[in-house]
Design a protein around this motif. Structure first.
Motif, short mmCIF file in Angstrom:
data_model
loop_
_atom_site.label_atom_id
_atom_site.label_comp_id
_atom_site.label_asym_id
_atom_site.label_seq_id
_atom_site.Cartn_x
_atom_site.Cartn_y
_atom_site.Cartn_z
N GLU A 163 0.82 -1.27 -0.18
CA GLU A 163 0.03 0.46 0.26
C GLU A 163 0.55 1.08 0.56
O GLU A 163 1.91 1.28 0.85
N VAL A 164 0.45 2.53 -1.16
CA VAL A 164 1.11 3.59 -0.72
C VAL A 164 -0.09 5.17 -0.92
O VAL A 164 -0.96 4.56 -1.16
N PRO A 165 0.84 5.49 0.30
CA PRO A 165 -0.02 6.80 -0.08
C PRO A 165 -0.70 7.45 -1.46
O PRO A 165 0.45 6.86 -1.75
N ALA A 166 -1.79 8.30 -1.21
CA ALA A 166 -2.03 8.57 -2.87
C ALA A 166 -1.10 9.60 -2.87
O ALA A 166 -0.94 9.95 -4.67
N SER A 167 -0.32 11.08 -2.54
CA SER A 167 0.81 10.97 -2.08
C SER A 167 1.92 10.50 -4.34
O SER A 167 2.84 11.43 -4.93
N CYS A 168 1.58 8.39 -3.50
CA CYS A 168 3.43 8.81 -4.01
C CYS A 168 2.53 7.41 -5.60
O CYS A 168 3.33 6.97 -6.08
N ILE A 169 1.72 7.84 -5.58
CA ILE A 169 0.20 6.87 -6.60
C ILE A 169 1.39 7.03 -7.52
O ILE A 169 1.43 5.75 -8.74
N SER A 170 1.91 8.14 -8.52
CA SER A 170 1.59 8.37 -9.73
C SER A 170 3.28 8.50 -9.75
O SER A 170 3.59 8.25 -11.41
N SER A 171 3.96 7.23 -8.64
CA SER A 171 5.56 6.63 -9.47
C SER A 171 5.43 5.04 -9.93
O SER A 171 6.61 4.99 -9.35
N TYR A 172 4.17 4.81 -9.49
CA TYR A 172 4.56 3.39 -9.21
C TYR A 172 2.92 2.70 -10.54
O TYR A 172 2.70 3.29 -11.09
N GLY A 173 3.05 1.48 -10.33
CA GLY A 173 2.55 0.22 -11.41
C GLY A 173 1.21 0.48 -10.30
O GLY A 173 1.44 -0.15 -8.93
N ILE A 174 -0.32 0.25 -10.61
CA ILE A 174 -0.97 -0.19 -10.05
C ILE A 174 -1.90 -0.49 -10.28
O ILE A 174 -2.17 -0.66 -11.61
N VAL A 175 -2.23 -1.81 -9.75
CA VAL A 175 -3.67 -2.77 -9.50
C VAL A 175 -4.72 -2.27 -9.19
O VAL A 175 -4.71 -1.91 -7.44
N GLY A 176 -5.48 -3.22 -9.98
CA GLY A 176 -7.12 -3.18 -8.89
C GLY A 176 -7.32 -4.41 -9.44
O GLY A 176 -6.89 -5.25 -9.23
N ILE A 177 -8.28 -4.98 -7.76
CA ILE A 177 -8.84 -6.17 -7.18
C ILE A 177 -10.09 -6.49 -7.89
O ILE A 177 -11.34 -5.79 -8.39
N LYS A 178 -9.90 -7.36 -8.61
CA LYS A 178 -10.90 -8.16 -9.35
C LYS A 178 -11.78 -9.08 -7.69
O LYS A 178 -12.71 -9.03 -7.89
N LYS A 179 -10.68 -10.11 -7.21
CA LYS A 179 -11.30 -10.58 -6.15
C LYS A 179 -10.33 -10.83 -4.39
O LYS A 179 -9.37 -10.89 -5.05
N GLN A 180 -10.76 -10.44 -4.12
CA GLN A 180 -10.20 -10.76 -1.99
C GLN A 180 -10.00 -11.70 -2.19
O GLN A 180 -11.06 -12.41 -1.82
N ILE A 181 -8.76 -12.72 -2.07
CA ILE A 181 -9.30 -14.16 -2.12
C ILE A 181 -8.44 -14.71 -0.65
O ILE A 181 -9.72 -15.22 0.00
N THR A 182 -8.08 -13.26 0.43
CA THR A 182 -7.53 -13.36 1.89
C THR A 182 -6.58 -12.28 2.04
O THR A 182 -6.49 -10.76 1.01
N PRO A 183 -6.84 -11.57 2.86
CA PRO A 183 -6.26 -9.90 3.68
C PRO A 183 -4.87 -10.25 2.64
O PRO A 183 -5.61 -8.92 2.27
N ASN A 184 -4.74 -10.91 2.44
CA ASN A 184 -3.42 -10.05 1.32
C ASN A 184 -2.90 -10.69 0.01
O ASN A 184 -2.19 -10.20 -0.56
N LEU A 185 -4.08 -11.38 -0.41
CA LEU A 185 -3.86 -12.04 -1.77
C LEU A 185 -5.18 -11.35 -2.43
O LEU A 185 -6.53 -11.42 -1.75
N CYS A 186 -5.16 -11.21 -3.44
CA CYS A 186 -6.11 -10.98 -4.58
C CYS A 186 -5.74 -11.47 -5.58
O CYS A 186 -4.86 -11.34 -6.34
N GLN A 187 -6.72 -11.04 -6.48
CA GLN A 187 -7.17 -11.83 -7.92
C GLN A 187 -7.17 -10.12 -8.79
O GLN A 187 -7.80 -9.14 -8.16
N VAL A 188 -6.13 -9.91 -9.65
CA VAL A 188 -6.02 -8.21 -10.18
C VAL A 188 -6.73 -8.52 -12.12
O VAL A 188 -6.94 -9.17 -12.28
N SER A 189 -8.08 -7.24 -12.14
CA SER A 189 -8.70 -7.06 -12.65
C SER A 189 -7.95 -5.96 -13.27
O SER A 189 -8.46 -6.11 -14.27
N GLN A 190 -6.69 -5.57 -13.30
CA GLN A 190 -6.33 -4.43 -14.01
C GLN A 190 -4.84 -3.92 -13.52
O GLN A 190 -5.10 -3.88 -12.10
#
Ligand code: G1P
Length: 308
Positions: A163-190
């Protein structure tokens, strides 16, 4: 699923770290007594990735020299019976015994996606790792090793995120969540490369560790044929997802340092020293001494200022 190969893209010019990177590759900058790249190789080996493919460029020869044997140095240390220094050489020897290194030249800086694509002939049809050497991840266990376990469990590609703060988002590749599997694992939508915070699908940033299906190569080739300028790895992953491939994101535990910038590098040195069995003992007194020295200097310059 057998994962034994890892691609380490190290062809970048290191412009964020000029002027030192004019003649020293940023991957060779020391984090205490070891160069940054050694932490990456140690994490790879701890995760059982023994076949290591560096993507390099002109001026990066010191990387291959570093992991090579140095007969002259070994001989000298043996003759002089310098036990503590011999131990360091033996540590590198042990890395050499465990790993197979190969170096692939990227002739033009055409982006991270292009760098990974250069390794295609060496990877074949296997799942493989990608580790970005700007990201040093210090955890209890190997970060890339944790991703391999999840890739095996899900039989799919996995990306490390934090997780990064909003001010740092534009420095990274960001994932979208399709399905939360466990608190630390999700399937990615984009996945989106460096979006504006208001357009970002989440605050989960890609942090330089990937286990990828070899299908990434076809995706990179296809996206690359339309790309203007640099080809991003994120664009290839987005294409794989659009083609119906499953991709997961795992919130990787541990402390992550971005050693591609001087501030991140400074933070890494301090952070690693604080966890180090030898250097940690000296940290408190060094910081106290610097504090006192700085305040004395500050006060004396004030005194000079007043006396002028
Ligand atoms: C690269 C990737 C980006 C990722 C980042 C992690 O960007 O393109 O998706 O989030 O590494 O460090 P770079 O920092 O090389 O611009």
């Amino acid at each position: 699923m057998d994962v034994t190969k890892v691609v380490i893209p190290a062809a970048g010019l290191g412009t964020r770290f000029l002027p030192i990177t004019k003649s020293v590759p940023k991957e060779m900058l020391p984090l205490l007594e070891k160069p940054a790249i050694q932490y990456i190789v140690e994490e790879a080996l701890a995760g059982s990735l023994r076949n290591i493919f560096f993507i390099t460029s002109r001026g990066k020869e010191s990387l291959s020299d570093y992991f090579d044997a140095s007969l002259q140095l070994d001989l000298l240390l043996h003759e002089q019976q310098q036990k503590s220094k011999l131990a360091v050489v033996q540590e590198l020897e042990s890395i050499r015994r465990q790993a197979n290194f190969a170096y692939i030249r990227q002739h033009e800086p055409l982006g991270l996606g292009h760098a990974v694509l250069m390794a295609q002939p060496c990877i074949g049809k296997e799942y493989f790792g990608v580790m970005l050497p700007d990201d040093i991840i210090m955890g209890k266990d190997s970060g890339i090793g944790a991703l391999i376990r999840i890739a095996r469990q899900e039989k799919a590609s996995v990306i490390a995120v934090q997780e990064v703060p909003a001010s740092c988002i534009s420095s990274y590749g960001i994932v979208g969540i399709k399905k939360q599997i466990t608190p630390n694992l999700c399937q990615v939508s984009q996945v989106v490369e460096k979006p504006n915070p208001e357009d970002a699908p989440s605050n989960l940033a890609i942090v330089g560790r990937y286990i990828l299906s070899s299908k990434i190569f076809a995706s990179l080739e296809e996206v690359g044929s339309f790309a203007e300028g640099e080809l991003q790895l994120t664009e290839g992953i987005a294409h794989m997802i659009r083609n119906g491939e499953k991709v997961f994101a795992y919130k990787i535990p541990g402390m992550r340092y971005d050693v591609g910038t001087p501030i991140g590098w400074l933070k890494a040195i301090l952070g690693i020293a604080m966890q180090h069995p030898y250097y940690a003992k000296h940290m408190a007194s060094i910081l106290a001494e610097l504090n006192t020295a700085n305040s004395l200097l500050y006060n004396s310059s004030k005194a000079i200022e007043h006396s002028l």
